[in-house]
Design an enzyme around this catalytic site. Structure first.
Site, PDB file in Angstrom:
ATOM      1  N   HIS A   1       0.951  -1.166  -0.199  1.00  0.00           N
ATOM      2  CA  HIS A   1      -0.090   0.041  -0.213  1.00  0.00           C
ATOM      3  C   HIS A   1       1.049   1.644   0.186  1.00  0.00           C
ATOM      4  O   HIS A   1       0.031   2.256  -0.182  1.00  0.00           O
ATOM      5  CB  HIS A   1      -1.049  -0.010   1.186  1.00  0.00           C
ATOM      6  CG  HIS A   1      -0.901   0.301   2.393  1.00  0.00           C
ATOM      7  ND1 HIS A   1      -0.108  -0.332   3.750  1.00  0.00           N
ATOM      8  CD2 HIS A   1      -0.836   1.520   2.894  1.00  0.00           C
ATOM      9  CE1 HIS A   1       0.212   0.229   4.423  1.00  0.00           C
ATOM     10  NE2 HIS A   1      -0.174   1.130   4.169  1.00  0.00           N
TER      11      HIS A   1
ATOM     12  N   ASP B   1      -0.569  -7.514   1.456  1.00  0.00           N
ATOM     13  CA  ASP B   1       0.337  -6.383   1.460  1.00  0.00           C
ATOM     14  C   ASP B   1       1.211  -6.035   1.559  1.00  0.00           C
ATOM     15  O   ASP B   1       2.205  -5.956   3.132  1.00  0.00           O
ATOM     16  CB  ASP B   1      -0.231  -5.501   2.561  1.00  0.00           C
ATOM     17  CG  ASP B   1      -0.187  -3.887   2.939  1.00  0.00           C
ATOM     18  OD1 ASP B   1       0.596  -3.781   1.730  1.00  0.00           O
ATOM     19  OD2 ASP B   1      -0.462  -3.581   3.777  1.00  0.00           O
TER      20      ASP B   1
ATOM     21  N   SER C   1       3.753   2.268   8.271  1.00  0.00           N
ATOM     22  CA  SER C   1       3.751   1.478   7.284  1.00  0.00           C
ATOM     23  C   SER C   1       4.534   1.010   6.618  1.00  0.00           C
ATOM     24  O   SER C   1       5.806   1.350   6.681  1.00  0.00           O
ATOM     25  CB  SER C   1       2.387   1.977   6.916  1.00  0.00           C
ATOM     26  OG  SER C   1       1.422   1.309   6.818  1.00  0.00           O
ATOM     27  N   GLY C   2       5.170  -0.225   6.154  1.00  0.00           N
ATOM     28  CA  GLY C   2       5.843  -0.764   5.608  1.00  0.00           C
ATOM     29  C   GLY C   2       7.055  -1.487   6.305  1.00  0.00           C
ATOM     30  O   GLY C   2       7.985  -2.542   5.768  1.00  0.00           O
TER      31      GLY C   2
HETATM   32  N1  ARG Z   1      -1.398   2.000   7.269  1.00  0.00           N
HETATM   33  C1  ARG Z   1      -0.488   3.274   7.719  1.00  0.00           C
HETATM   34  C2  ARG Z   1       0.744   3.496   6.894  1.00  0.00           C
HETATM   35  O1  ARG Z   1       0.416   3.513   6.161  1.00  0.00           O
HETATM   36  C3  ARG Z   1       0.492   2.010   9.026  1.00  0.00           C
HETATM   37  C4  ARG Z   1      -1.032   2.022  10.222  1.00  0.00           C
HETATM   38  C5  ARG Z   1      -0.384   0.824  12.050  1.00  0.00           C
HETATM   39  N2  ARG Z   1      -1.566   1.371  12.208  1.00  0.00           N
HETATM   40  C6  ARG Z   1      -1.271   0.890  13.327  1.00  0.00           C
HETATM   41  N3  ARG Z   1      -2.701   0.901  14.382  1.00  0.00           N
HETATM   42  N4  ARG Z   1      -0.946   0.029  13.508  1.00  0.00           N
HETATM   43  O2  ARG Z   1       1.738   4.726   7.787  1.00  0.00           O
END
Ligand code: ARG
Length: 327
Positions: free
Chosen positions: A130, A177, A274-275
């Protein structure tokens, strides 16, 4: 692979077939102590092939049911999962020190930190699909490694040669993902820059095990996008069963996802992480268990962090790396 007929000189060929361009060592281990799923259907070098023709193991193996030596080969292709320069000392809050997470990468789009990643070889970074799916432009991405402070560290930026996201990535449900970034030139490892180990296939990380997540993501829900300093948090692994409970994620957690954190909230990864890595220590070696994927809010009650389960994608990772090695 059964250790019958194995020779050390097959090491590099075997590692190359897993997409690595290096080979460190091999040893054999009793088959009854490896994961049960791996205790049958062995392959071994076909001794009908003359020694000097064993250049590709794909074509040099045959499946056998039994392994007469009762031993299998344990292959080590990279030195990974060690923090060579790090000696623990108490630091304020959760700010990380240099050399604490030497595999942590900052992925930057047009110079801005967007996501985290984990270094697994001198040229490969594991991240989340993503992060790159809508921004599929390798030349607009750069990465930084070996730093804690994103703002005033004169750390070099490295260019990205290729981005590969999982072909079955599902943007809506965030299935599969996972993505790989390939660097244009290999990194040189030092105290500040080290790769993380991939887990073994079928390796089990038990519920409740304390693992660590790190990143430059937001330190409070909704409080801007990124933190200038690298933070970390210790989080327990949660079973998919608990995570899929109706009060928690109510069935949206696929087997290839993994939850970690606290049902009571308070500690979590967040936007901008993320990632990045979810790592666990096993016998003094650090392993990449998850890649930060999503959550509802951050650190909220009954909404732990959801990570891509790396053991579900080992074949995918090896296949991508091998394909690139050949081209
Ligand atoms: N999707 C988020 C990002 O793009 C990461 C989210 C992780 N969230 C969580 N509550 N652990 O950075």
């Amino acid at each position: 692979m059964c250790s019958d007929d194995w020779k050390g000189q097959y090491g590099l060929i075997a590692c190359e077939q897993l997409g690595f361009s290096s080979y460190i060592s091999s040893r054999s281990m009793r088959v009854d102590i490896v994961e049960e799923e791996l205790q049958e259907e062995f392959v071994s070098i076909n001794h009908l092939i003359p020694e000097n023709k064993v250049t590709s193991l794909h074509h040099a193996v045959y499946v056998r049911e039994k392994c007469s030596s009762g031993r299998v080969i344990i292959l080590k292709c990279v030195t990974c999962g060690v923090r060579i320069g790090y000696s623990p000392r108490i630091v304020g809050g959760n700010m990380s020190s240099l050399m604490q997470w030497p595999w942590q990468v900052s992925l930057q789009f047009q110079g801005y930190h967007l996501c985290g990643g984990s270094l697994i070889t001198p040229i490969w970074i594991v991240t989340a699909a993503h992060c790159v799916y809508d921004l599929y432009m390798p030349s607009s991405w750069t990465i930084q490694v070996g730093l804690v402070n994103l703002i005033d560290t004169p750390a070099p930026s490295y260019s990205v040669d290729k981005i590969i996201y999982h072909s079955k990535y599902k943007p809506k449900r965030l299935g599969n993902d996972i993505a790989l970034m390939k660097l244009a030139i290999p990194l040189t490892f030092d105290d500040m820059i080290q790769p993380i180990c991939l887990p073994n296939s079928e390796e089990d990380f038990p519920d409740g095990k304390m693992c660590w997540t790190s990143g430059w993501g937001a330190t409070e829900e909704g409080a801007g996008d990124a933190s200038p300093v690298l933070n970390h948090a210790s989080v327990p692994l949660i079973s998919n069963k608990v995570c899929n409970h109706k009060d928690v994620y109510g069935g949206i957690i696929a087997p290839s996802m993994l939850c970690a954190g606290y049902l009571k909230g308070g500690v979590d990864s967040c936007q901008g992480d993320s990632g990045g890595p979810l790592v666990c220590e096993e016998m003094r070696i650090w392993k990449l268990v998850g890649a930060t994927s999503f959550g509802i809010g951050c650190a909220d009650v009954n909404k732990p962090g959801v990570y891509t389960r790396i053991t579900s994608f080992l074949d995918w990772i090896h296949e991508q790396m091998e394909r690139e090695l050949k081209t």
